[in-house]
Design a protein around this motif. Structure first.
Motif, PDB file in Angstrom:
ATOM      1  N   ASN A 377      25.684  15.674  93.663  1.00 13.91           N
ATOM      2  CA  ASN A 377      24.813  16.499  92.814  1.00 13.91           C
ATOM      3  C   ASN A 377      23.426  15.889  92.679  1.00 13.91           C
ATOM      4  O   ASN A 377      22.408  16.594  92.705  1.00 13.91           O
ATOM      5  CB  ASN A 377      25.446  16.683  91.435  1.00 13.91           C
ATOM      6  N   LYS A 378      23.394  14.556  92.527  1.00 10.58           N
ATOM      7  CA  LYS A 378      22.097  13.888  92.427  1.00 10.58           C
ATOM      8  C   LYS A 378      21.321  14.048  93.732  1.00 10.58           C
ATOM      9  O   LYS A 378      20.102  14.288  93.733  1.00 10.58           O
ATOM     10  CB  LYS A 378      22.306  12.399  92.123  1.00 10.58           C
ATOM     11  N   ALA A 379      22.023  13.911  94.847  1.00  9.75           N
ATOM     12  CA  ALA A 379      21.376  14.084  96.141  1.00  9.75           C
ATOM     13  C   ALA A 379      20.852  15.508  96.317  1.00  9.75           C
ATOM     14  O   ALA A 379      19.760  15.709  96.874  1.00  9.75           O
ATOM     15  CB  ALA A 379      22.352  13.740  97.266  1.00  9.75           C
ATOM     16  N   ARG A 380      21.617  16.474  95.832  1.00 11.80           N
ATOM     17  CA  ARG A 380      21.155  17.865  95.903  1.00 11.80           C
ATOM     18  C   ARG A 380      19.879  18.064  95.091  1.00 11.80           C
ATOM     19  O   ARG A 380      18.967  18.795  95.493  1.00 11.80           O
ATOM     20  CB  ARG A 380      22.244  18.812  95.388  1.00 11.80           C
ATOM     21  N   ASP A 381      19.789  17.410  93.947  1.00 12.93           N
ATOM     22  CA  ASP A 381      18.575  17.509  93.122  1.00 12.93           C
ATOM     23  C   ASP A 381      17.379  16.899  93.848  1.00 12.93           C
ATOM     24  O   ASP A 381      16.275  17.461  93.844  1.00 12.93           O
ATOM     25  CB  ASP A 381      18.786  16.793  91.783  1.00 12.93           C
ATOM     26  N   VAL A 382      17.598  15.734  94.479  1.00 11.27           N
ATOM     27  CA  VAL A 382      16.512  15.092  95.221  1.00 11.27           C
ATOM     28  C   VAL A 382      16.097  15.963  96.407  1.00 11.27           C
ATOM     29  O   VAL A 382      14.895  16.140  96.687  1.00 11.27           O
ATOM     30  CB  VAL A 382      16.945  13.692  95.712  1.00 11.27           C
ATOM     31  N   PHE A 383      17.073  16.525  97.102  1.00 12.10           N
ATOM     32  CA  PHE A 383      16.772  17.412  98.228  1.00 12.10           C
ATOM     33  C   PHE A 383      15.918  18.591  97.781  1.00 12.10           C
ATOM     34  O   PHE A 383      14.908  18.919  98.420  1.00 12.10           O
ATOM     35  CB  PHE A 383      18.074  17.908  98.851  1.00 12.10           C
ATOM     36  N   ALA A 384      16.315  19.240  96.675  1.00 11.54           N
ATOM     37  CA  ALA A 384      15.572  20.413  96.196  1.00 11.54           C
ATOM     38  C   ALA A 384      14.143  20.037  95.818  1.00 11.54           C
ATOM     39  O   ALA A 384      13.194  20.777  96.107  1.00 11.54           O
ATOM     40  CB  ALA A 384      16.297  21.041  95.010  1.00 11.54           C
ATOM     41  N   MET A 385      13.974  18.879  95.175  1.00 14.58           N
ATOM     42  CA  MET A 385      12.639  18.443  94.774  1.00 14.58           C
ATOM     43  C   MET A 385      11.749  18.195  95.993  1.00 14.58           C
ATOM     44  O   MET A 385      10.611  18.679  96.060  1.00 14.58           O
ATOM     45  CB  MET A 385      12.745  17.166  93.947  1.00 14.58           C
ATOM     46  N   LEU A 386      12.270  17.459  96.960  1.00 22.11           N
ATOM     47  CA  LEU A 386      11.475  17.148  98.151  1.00 22.11           C
ATOM     48  C   LEU A 386      11.253  18.370  99.029  1.00 22.11           C
ATOM     49  O   LEU A 386      10.183  18.542  99.623  1.00 22.11           O
ATOM     50  CB  LEU A 386      12.155  16.044  98.965  1.00 22.11           C
TER      51      LEU A 386
END
Length: 458
Positions: A377-386
């Motif tokens: 989930n944290k990785a998904r948040d970082v992906f969406a931000m970038l």
């Protein structure tokens, strides 16, 4: 590695990683046609965008257009393509394959014979003992002219239809739109008209992957100048063309300028020079072209159309035909050269060291493990931000080492890994493609960090 090995590796990588597929593959393929895959189309788009930014957006005197692929047939009469756009064709009497006579001679010798008369080509074929590349026989028909324009019919009823042509170059669309640009934009000399688009040539000799195909894209400018300034502008565009491809990572040692001989010059050109690249097949071959077209094209189109294509000087009121310097860049050849130049091997690690500005992905985001919900989930948040700022890849397949190797091979400059420590300190690991060095960065600093890196890499 040897040149043939390099080419074989690039072709394999392109198909395996989604850069270039054979055309019509499920039907057994169509020779010399290709499909650019998910990564190839991104690389093409980035090349074209970089070119457009450099030569159109950053040059206020250059105006972009997008002309039609099918134009009035008189366009091609006026341009001279119907009568002069020819290659010298020969046919093997044994296997009946057809080839360009000049290419057969040049591959057998050190001679440069493009544009020479048919009778001279026939004599040279005998002197250098040309043999068929397919069957090895040495008996051919006499060379004859073969027009490169693709014909089609325009109209719903065959008897009432008219013959039209797929454009053999993008240049004529810019000459036909020249008066429209004058009337709407009111430019002062010098000024340019630019476009990126498809062109089509019924080539006799093809092959060498995407180097020579029936359809291809050109990035081209028609630069309108005063006649007495053509030499200065020719030299300026030589420098601009050279710097553009070198700045994308192509070694100057593998590039050279070659001036066309009198026999080679096109019917419209007073001077043409090619930027040549040392390809793995056949050595130095054309990458880009720069031509001084004089005022030939505007005079021809005025004669055939009846439109007034003169330029009127705002100060003196004098009317005259501008002269034209034409820089032409091949899109597919640029992609091929960048792949050849950027490919490296480090043990079993394969790397495309592409300039970050043109790499298909700028960043790849990995969750260290794919079975821990908090990390994913944290990785998904970082992906969406970038991904809101850059083109970003998501990869959660296999182990982290294989993911790094996969991204190295497709040219992704940086990988971001979200791990157990991320959940504690809100930092991630960034790995550099070329050095493999790693740094820890806070998540809220990532966008600025990558923006700065991209700026520094320019």
């Amino acid at each position: 590695m040897s040149k043939p090995d390099l080419m074989e590796k690039i072709v394999s990588l392109c198909k395996r990683r989604g850069f270039v597929y054979p055309g019509s593959g499920i039907y057994g393929g169509l020779a010399n046609s290709y499909c650019y895959g998910p990564l190839g189309v991104e690389l093409l788009r980035n090349i074209k965008n970089h070119w457009w930014k450099t030569f159109v957006h950053q040059r206020p005197e250059v105006y972009g257009i997008s002309s039609s692929i099918i134009m009035h047939p008189k366009v091609w009469e006026a341009s001279g393509h119907i009568t002069s756009f020819n290659d010298a064709l020969v046919e093997c009497l044994e296997c009946h394959n057809r080839f360009r006579a000049d290419y057969l001679i040049e591959e057998k010798s050190d001679l440069k014979v493009e544009g020479k008369p048919l009778s001279e080509l026939e004599k040279l074929m005998e002197e250098v003992d040309v043999t068929c590349p397919v069957c090895g026989d040495n008996k051919f028909t006499s060379p004859r002219k073969f027009n490169l324009l693709f014909e089609t019919e325009l109209g719903s009823v065959q008897d009432e239809s008219s013959t039209v042509y797929l454009r053999g170059e993008t240049a004529q669309g810019m000459f036909v739109a020249y008066k429209n640009v004058l009337d709407s934009m009111h430019p002062n000399l010098p000024f340019g008209i630019a476009q990126v688009g498809k062109a089509f040539r019924n080539e006799i000799t093809l092959g060498n992957f995407i180097f020579r195909t029936f359809e291809f894209e050109q990035m081209e400018i028609e630069y309108f100048i005063r006649e007495n300034e053509w030499k200065d502008w020719f030299e300026q565009w030589q420098e601009l063309m050279w710097n553009w491809i070198v700045n994308l990572g192509v070694s100057e040692e593998k590039l050279r300028w070659r001036k066309h001989t009198e026999d080679e010059l096109s019917h419209y050109s007073k001077r043409t020079e090619d930027v040549e690249y040392d390809f793995p097949f056949g050595g130095f071959k054309e990458l880009y072209g720069l031509a001084y077209r004089t005022d030939y094209d505007l005079k021809q189109h005025q004669e055939y159309s009846g439109a007034d294509l003169c330029y009127q000087d705002r100060v003196s009121g004098k009317k005259f035909f501008p002269h034209i310097v034409e820089p032409t860049f091949g899109v597919g050849r640029t992609l091929l050269v960048l792949l050849l130049e950027s490919y490296q091997e480090d043990g079993d690690r394969k790397i495309l060291s592409l300039d970050p500005e043109i790499a298909p992905y700028k960043v790849a985001v990995f969750p260290l493990v794919s079975n821990k919900e908090e990390i994913v989930n944290k990785a998904r948040d970082v992906f969406a931000m970038l991904n809101s700022q850059f083109h970003v890849a998501w990869d959660d397949r296999g182990n982290i080492g294989k993911r790094y190797y996969s991204q190295d091979e497709i040219g992704t400059p940086w990988c971001v890994t979200i791990d157990y420590d991320t959940l504690e300190d809100n930092s991630v690991t960034i790995r550099d493609r070329d050095t493999t060095q790693q740094v820890r960065i806070k998540i809220n600093n990532l966008v600025n960090w990558f923006s700065n890196q991209l700026f520094l890499k320019k």
